[in-house]
Design a protein around this motif. Structure first.
Motif, PDB file in Angstrom:
ATOM      1  N   PHE A   7       0.840  -1.199   0.000  1.00 26.31           N
ATOM      2  CA  PHE A   7       0.000   0.000   0.000  1.00 26.31           C
ATOM      3  C   PHE A   7       0.879   1.255   0.000  1.00 26.31           C
ATOM      4  O   PHE A   7       1.838   1.345   0.773  1.00 26.31           O
ATOM      5  N   ASP A   8       0.501   2.188  -0.861  1.00 30.57           N
ATOM      6  CA  ASP A   8       1.234   3.452  -1.011  1.00 30.57           C
ATOM      7  C   ASP A   8       0.532   4.525  -0.183  1.00 30.57           C
ATOM      8  O   ASP A   8      -0.532   5.025  -0.557  1.00 30.57           O
ATOM      9  N   SER A   9       1.125   4.891   0.939  1.00 29.73           N
ATOM     10  CA  SER A   9       0.496   5.854   1.848  1.00 29.73           C
ATOM     11  C   SER A   9       0.519   7.274   1.306  1.00 29.73           C
ATOM     12  O   SER A   9      -0.153   8.161   1.846  1.00 29.73           O
ATOM     13  N   THR A  10       1.280   7.527   0.221  1.00 30.83           N
ATOM     14  CA  THR A  10       1.300   8.875  -0.355  1.00 30.83           C
ATOM     15  C   THR A  10       0.095   9.126  -1.262  1.00 30.83           C
ATOM     16  O   THR A  10      -0.137  10.267  -1.677  1.00 30.83           O
ATOM     17  N   ASP A  11      -0.664   8.057  -1.575  1.00 34.53           N
ATOM     18  CA  ASP A  11      -1.849   8.193  -2.420  1.00 34.53           C
ATOM     19  C   ASP A  11      -3.062   7.679  -1.660  1.00 34.53           C
ATOM     20  O   ASP A  11      -3.297   6.473  -1.585  1.00 34.53           O
ATOM     21  N   THR A  12      -3.813   8.587  -1.072  1.00 37.09           N
ATOM     22  CA  THR A  12      -5.031   8.213  -0.348  1.00 37.09           C
ATOM     23  C   THR A  12      -6.284   8.708  -1.077  1.00 37.09           C
ATOM     24  O   THR A  12      -7.358   8.783  -0.479  1.00 37.09           O
ATOM     25  N   GLN A  13      -6.139   9.032  -2.372  1.00 37.78           N
ATOM     26  CA  GLN A  13      -7.275   9.521  -3.149  1.00 37.78           C
ATOM     27  C   GLN A  13      -7.852   8.448  -4.065  1.00 37.78           C
ATOM     28  O   GLN A  13      -9.070   8.359  -4.251  1.00 37.78           O
ATOM     29  N   THR A  14      -6.984   7.612  -4.652  1.00 38.07           N
ATOM     30  CA  THR A  14      -7.455   6.619  -5.627  1.00 38.07           C
ATOM     31  C   THR A  14      -8.447   5.655  -5.013  1.00 38.07           C
ATOM     32  O   THR A  14      -9.464   5.305  -5.628  1.00 38.07           O
ATOM     33  N   PHE A  15      -8.164   5.214  -3.785  1.00 36.39           N
ATOM     34  CA  PHE A  15      -9.069   4.314  -3.064  1.00 36.39           C
ATOM     35  C   PHE A  15      -9.408   4.928  -1.708  1.00 36.39           C
ATOM     36  O   PHE A  15      -9.344   4.267  -0.673  1.00 36.39           O
ATOM     37  N   ALA A  16      -9.727   6.214  -1.713  1.00 36.27           N
ATOM     38  CA  ALA A  16      -9.949   6.971  -0.479  1.00 36.27           C
ATOM     39  C   ALA A  16     -10.957   6.242   0.435  1.00 36.27           C
ATOM     40  O   ALA A  16     -11.941   5.668  -0.034  1.00 36.27           O
ATOM     41  N   PRO A  17     -10.661   6.264   1.791  1.00 36.50           N
ATOM     42  CA  PRO A  17      -9.535   6.973   2.437  1.00 36.50           C
ATOM     43  C   PRO A  17      -8.291   6.098   2.622  1.00 36.50           C
ATOM     44  O   PRO A  17      -7.340   6.522   3.245  1.00 36.50           O
TER      45      PRO A  17
END
Length: 500
Positions: free
Chosen positions: A418-428
């Motif tokens: 999991f990429d913690s810098t991207d929380t928008q694609t599969f928000a939250p």
């Protein structure tokens, strides 16, 4: 009785009967003073002593009465005589009256009295005043019900637990916390219950059991001024516990007649273990039992119920304390080779359509996550609102999925990061990347069998079968496989076809 009351009672009892050895000097008075401190350490306790007299090298304590009070229950035990004998090697040997009563009084009018009896009990204390070690041996320790009085009614019957051939060690030390550790072996335990319900119409409960080859071991750190009514303060002040037990085999029988119904049965199991850990940073629990068998008959049961497990198991672990790096978590359960008797199968499947093989359900999930708060801190718990998650997910693995039931088999495994810098694609949640594969054998045949048995209308399975055709590919005769993948761009693919 609540969990906190059980913990307090267990600590006090352990301090009285268990022990380890070391070479240093302690005196009879120091050992007795330590006992008094432990007895009053964790709850409101009143200690009364008839007399304390030094006779030569032996401290004799007469007519000890200890009353402990909590919001849930009041307990009292009275020991006629305790003897603390100083030895030339610097140790102290403790002996006590062969039996003594213990009473429990809940908030109601019920008073329960039990009698504790020991044979061949020997406690040898060594070490130093700040770190005492006990060796314990006993031919037997028995706890037997004397009576249960509820107002003007007295319950009639017997109930007892007997620990046979006990040996082991116990150690206690006082630093910033009261530190306790024990390791006890018990050759066997005998359980007997035969209680008649007063005023009932021949109502009763009878049962018995035997447990073979028990080992119990644990380490406990207890805050000196522990407040069990405020558990969050316990962890903040250093409470920690780790331990469990193992046993070689156990078997139980029971027969109950109550409210006009009667049922009886038996439960047996092979080697069994339980272990757990609980502190401010982690909680874990694991329990396993092999060769489990359950048999039940009853007036309201038209036929005997027989249930067996080759293995039962459950386990979990979760981080609790704030961390600057990912910590492990896991969840698993195992029900292996679960079998029922043919009489039950005859009710479920009178036409003998389904295979009657033992069923298995296994699931194992693990991963890593970074705790962002201290979960045992109420103030930090209050910050968990909306999308403000207490954990930052790092990895997730489906280590094992296996469902074998009525001729069908489903298996699966997979891994994600999991990429913690991207929380928008599969928000939250952070964006996942990885894949999981699921395989199914015999699923269509199972559906056909359920339709033949009349358990599922044929028109209701068309939709699920269409879904299987869309999201699964055929790899053989009644064999299906599905691969779910999330790539680095956040695309979701099923069997290579993009669906998101």
């Amino acid at each position: 009785m609540t969990y906190s009351m059980k913990m307090r009672s267990a600590v006090c009892i352990a301090a009285m009967i268990a022990g380890g050895a070391a070479q240093a000097d302690v005196t009879a008075q120091q050992v007795w003073d330590d006992w008094k401190e432990q007895m009053s350490l964790y709850q409101q306790t009143e200690i009364e002593v008839g007399s304390e007299e030094m006779s030569g090298d032996t401290l004799v304590v007469s007519n000890l009465s200890v009353t402990s009070t909590s919001p849930e229950i009041t307990s009292n035990y009275s020991i006629e005589e305790l003897r603390f004998e100083e030895k030339r090697n610097g140790s102290v040997v403790i002996t006590m009256s062969d039996s003594y009563p213990i009473t429990f009084t809940p908030e109601s009018d019920v008073v329960v009295t039990v009698e504790t009896t020991q044979s061949g009990l020997e406690l040898v204390v060594s070490g130093d005043p700040d770190a005492m070690n006990y060796d314990v041996k006993a031919d037997s320790i028995a706890i037997a019900l004397k009576d249960i009085v509820d107002g003007d009614v007295t319950f009639d019957g017997t109930a007892s637990i007997v620990l046979n051939d006990m040996s082991g060690t116990y150690a206690t030390a006082e630093t910033e916390t009261r530190d306790i550790s024990y390791d006890l072996d018990i050759a066997s335990t005998d359980i007997l219950v035969d209680v008649q319900v007063p005023g009932g119409k021949d109502e009763y409960f009878t049962g018995g059991g035997k447990i073979e080859g028990i080992n119990m071991a644990a380490t406990i750190a207890m805050p000196i001024d522990a407040d069990f009514e405020n558990p969050e303060e316990l962890f903040a002040n250093g409470f920690a516990m780790e331990g469990g037990y193992t046993l070689d085999a156990a078997s139980y029988i029971f027969d109950v007649n109550a409210d006009g119904e009667q049922f009886a049965g038996s439960v047996s199991m092979g080697d069994t273990d339980l272990k757990g850990q609980f502190n401010s940073t982690v909680v874990s629990y694991d329990a396993n039992a092999n060769d489990v068998a359950v048999n039940i008959t009853g007036s309201e049961v038209p036929f005997p119920i027989e249930l067996t497990f080759a293995k039962y198991g459950i386990g979990f672990e979760a981080p609790l304390g704030k961390s600057d790096q990912p910590e492990d978590f896991r969840l698993s359960f195992d029900f292996i080779d679960v079998a029922i008797n043919e009489m039950i199968w005859g009710m479920i499947d009178p036409g003998n359509v389904l295979p009657h093989d033992p069923a298995t359900i296994q699931f194992a999930l693990s991963g890593t996550a970074q705790p962002m708060i201290d979960m045992m801190d109420p103030a930090q718990q209050a910050t968990i609102k909306g999308d403000n998650l207490p954990f930052e997910l790092n990895t997730l693995s489906l280590e094992n999925l296996k469902i074998a039931l009525a001729g069908a088999l489903v298996t699966g495994a997979g891994d994600f990061t999991f990429d913690s810098t991207d929380t928008q694609t599969f928000a939250p949640m952070p964006r996942p990347e990885g894949e999981v594969a699921i395989k199914a054998n015999g699923l269509n045949q199972l559906i056909d069998n359920l339709i033949d048995m009349g358990l599922i209308p044929e028109e209701q399975v068309m939709g699920p079968r269409m879904m299987m055709g869309m999201f699964a590919r055929t790899t053989g005769d009644d064999q299906l496989e599905t691969t779910l993948e999330v790539n680095g761009e956040g695309h979701v693919l099923v069997n290579g076809q993009r669906v998101k």
